[in-house]
Design an enzyme around this catalytic site. Structure first.
Site, mmCIF file in Angstrom:
data_model
loop_
_atom_site.group_PDB
_atom_site.id
_atom_site.type_symbol
_atom_site.label_atom_id
_atom_site.label_comp_id
_atom_site.label_asym_id
_atom_site.label_seq_id
_atom_site.Cartn_x
_atom_site.Cartn_y
_atom_site.Cartn_z
ATOM 1 N N PRO A 26 1.043 -1.348 -0.011
ATOM 2 C CA PRO A 26 0.442 -0.414 0.119
ATOM 3 C C PRO A 26 0.913 0.841 -0.267
ATOM 4 O O PRO A 26 1.368 1.805 0.630
ATOM 5 C CB PRO A 26 -0.860 -0.215 1.292
ATOM 6 C CG PRO A 26 0.355 -0.735 2.288
ATOM 7 C CD PRO A 26 1.024 -1.609 1.377
ATOM 8 N N MET A 27 0.623 2.505 -0.783
ATOM 9 C CA MET A 27 1.567 3.260 -1.101
ATOM 10 C C MET A 27 0.413 4.839 -0.980
ATOM 11 O O MET A 27 0.136 4.983 -2.224
ATOM 12 C CB MET A 27 2.453 3.509 -2.262
ATOM 13 C CG MET A 27 3.207 2.480 -2.009
ATOM 14 S SD MET A 27 4.781 2.281 -3.251
ATOM 15 C CE MET A 27 4.226 1.304 -4.203
ATOM 16 N N CYS A 110 2.462 3.908 9.439
ATOM 17 C CA CYS A 110 2.550 4.923 8.698
ATOM 18 C C CYS A 110 3.046 6.086 9.947
ATOM 19 O O CYS A 110 2.230 6.195 11.490
ATOM 20 C CB CYS A 110 1.272 6.117 8.746
ATOM 21 S SG CYS A 110 1.426 7.626 8.505
HETATM 22 C C1 LIG Z 1 5.313 7.029 -1.219
HETATM 23 C C2 LIG Z 1 5.376 5.750 0.162
HETATM 24 C C3 LIG Z 1 3.868 6.039 0.407
HETATM 25 C C4 LIG Z 1 3.352 4.694 0.932
HETATM 26 N N1 LIG Z 1 2.513 4.665 1.680
HETATM 27 C C5 LIG Z 1 1.479 4.192 2.889
HETATM 28 C C6 LIG Z 1 0.437 3.391 3.335
HETATM 29 O O1 LIG Z 1 -0.620 4.581 2.442
HETATM 30 N N2 LIG Z 1 0.299 2.841 4.176
HETATM 31 C C7 LIG Z 1 1.606 1.138 4.667
HETATM 32 O O2 LIG Z 1 1.258 0.733 5.625
HETATM 33 N N3 LIG Z 1 2.494 1.507 3.700
HETATM 34 C C8 LIG Z 1 2.667 2.822 3.308
HETATM 35 N N4 LIG Z 1 4.148 3.308 2.754
HETATM 36 C C9 LIG Z 1 5.539 1.935 3.289
HETATM 37 C C10 LIG Z 1 5.743 0.748 1.966
HETATM 38 O O3 LIG Z 1 3.989 0.064 2.351
HETATM 39 C C11 LIG Z 1 6.366 -0.143 2.352
HETATM 40 O O4 LIG Z 1 6.430 -0.623 3.632
HETATM 41 C C12 LIG Z 1 7.550 0.538 2.454
HETATM 42 O O5 LIG Z 1 7.653 1.433 1.470
HETATM 43 C C13 LIG Z 1 8.803 -0.504 2.480
HETATM 44 O O6 LIG Z 1 8.950 -1.254 1.471
HETATM 45 P P1 LIG Z 1 9.471 -0.775 0.171
HETATM 46 O O7 LIG Z 1 11.025 -1.265 0.488
HETATM 47 O O8 LIG Z 1 9.324 -2.069 -1.310
HETATM 48 O O9 LIG Z 1 9.186 0.163 -0.210
HETATM 49 C C14 LIG Z 1 3.995 3.410 1.765
HETATM 50 C C15 LIG Z 1 5.461 4.142 1.064
HETATM 51 C C16 LIG Z 1 6.163 4.963 0.642
HETATM 52 C C17 LIG Z 1 7.406 4.828 -0.522
#
Ligand SMILES: Cc1cc2nc3c(=O)[nH]c(=O)nc-3n(C[C@H](O)[C@H](O)[C@H](O)COP(=O)(O)O)c2cc1C
Length: 355
Positions: A26-27, A110
């Site tokens: 989720p992002m 978050c």
């Molecule tokens: C732009 C952005 C928005 C994010 N928004 C959420 C969110 O709405 N909810 C959530 O649980 N994690 C959110 N995250 C965290 C990601 O889900 C993930 O746990 C984190 O980016 C680490 O994984 P990665 O290294 O594969 O990016 C967000 C991360 C990014 C970069």
């Protein structure tokens, strides 16, 4: 001996069958329906909405309700909610279930102040009793399984997730996702997946490992060393669905220019349908860099796109740069199922870095 895990195996959260061990993260400001549908096409077994405010749901905010639209080809899909009042969370979860989500996911990760200061997101890791009350209230009010996504804790070096995680499972969580960075860290440093391994040992529900999974080798190493059921991929998939195929072992090298442009055009069209042209224009700008970067197109080209006034001009410019994308796009569009055409005319409440 390290176990080798086949990422294309199916697994389950409660009764929800998940076809691969790859979950699209989720992002906030990224995980629109177009992103999730694309993620499913490229092999993600489970996709997730961005965090949705339960206050927005409670007040029937039009923008917020837009996040609850589910397309037929997204399943299985988790819709993630954030908030702090157990009753409001439970009510919102019922709407999420009614909207068609296969799972309700709760955000305890978050790190953004705007969210933590309201007692939501990662701040709940510091109040485990309250976090458990939320999980109890939500899990007893819906029939779909409830999952929780969390950070390692608030402070650097925190191991709070290991204390809170098992309690959340006892309270009704059917799955836990761990992004083992502290909230303070935001996105700096590295995800410490030794904590993920410890969490796996402590709970008898599936654990999803999130953080720094960027390649097939990394995905396999994380699965092998943690015992997690699945890996979650976030930033590596931004403008790069091919990373998902690579991680699953199904990619045939870097995509060609035609393919990149066709996927971007499809993404643009889907996003315009979803958000309306006005909202989509601003939303899409970051995606131009993500798709066209990675050495795929010269830098000035992407800068030029960002400055163009209308989506029509962007499309024309993209097709001029890769004329063969026409045919690829036609094929992609032909393969997609129809979705409801709903337009919303306001901007989403988008909080960067929701977890
Ligand atoms: C732009 C952005 C928005 C994010 N928004 C959420 C969110 O709405 N909810 C959530 O649980 N994690 C959110 N995250 C965290 C990601 O889900 C993930 O746990 C984190 O980016 C680490 O994984 P990665 O290294 O594969 O990016 C967000 C991360 C990014 C970069």
């Amino acid at each position: 001996m390290e176990r080798t895990v086949d990422l294309r195996e199916s697994w389950a959260i409660g009764p929800v069958e998940i076809p691969t061990r790859l979950v699209l993260a989720p992002m906030a400001g990224v995980s629109v329906q177009a992103f999730r549908r694309q993620g499913r096409r490229f092999g993600a077994g489970l996709v997730c909405s961005e965090m949705v405010s339960v206050a927005g749901i409670q007040h029937r905010n039009e923008r917020t309700l837009g996040y609850l639209r589910v397309a037929a080809d997204e399943h299985p899909l988790a819709i993630q909610i954030f908030g702090s009042d157990p009753g409001v969370m439970a009510e919102a979860a019922r709407m999420v279930e009614a909207a068609g989500a296969d799972l309700v996911d709760i955000n305890f990760g978050c790190p953004v102040r705007k969210v933590t200061k309201t007692g939501a997101g990662a701040s709940l890791l510091e109040d485990p009793d309250h976090a458990c009350r939320i999980v109890e209230a939500v899990s007893s009010s819906v029939n779909v399984p409830l999952s929780v996504k969390m950070r390692r804790g608030v402070e650097n070096g925190s191991r709070t997730c290991l204390e809170v995680g098992p309690r959340l499972v006892e309270a009704g969580a059917a799955s836990l996702t761990l992004h083992p960075r502290s909230a303070r860290q935001m996105y700096t440093g590295e995800a410490d997946h030794s904590l993920t391994a410890e969490l796996v040992e402590l709970v008898d529900v599936p654990v999803i490992a999130s953080g720094d999974v960027t390649s097939r080798a990394r995905a396999q190493a994380v699965l092998a060393t943690t015992g997690a059921e699945a890996v979650m991929v976030g930033r590596a998939a931004q403008g790069n669905p091919w990373a998902l195929a690579e991680i699953l072992g199904e990619a045939s090298g870097e995509p060609g220019r035609e393919e990149v442009v066709a996927e971007l055009l499809l993404f643009i069209r889907e996003t315009v349908r979803e958000l309306g042209e006005h909202r989509a224009s601003g939303f899409l700008k970051k995606f131009y860099g993500w798709y066209l970067g990675r050495g795929r197109f010269p830098k000035p080209f992407k800068q030029e796109l960002v400055q163009l006034g209308s989506i029509a001009e962007v499309e024309t410019r993209l097709l001029a740069a890769a004329p063969g994308a026409h045919a690829v796009l036609a094929r992609l569009e032909g393969e997609l199922p129809e979705v409801d055409e709903i337009l919303l005319d306001q901007l989403p409440i988008s909080v960067y870095g929701g977890g």
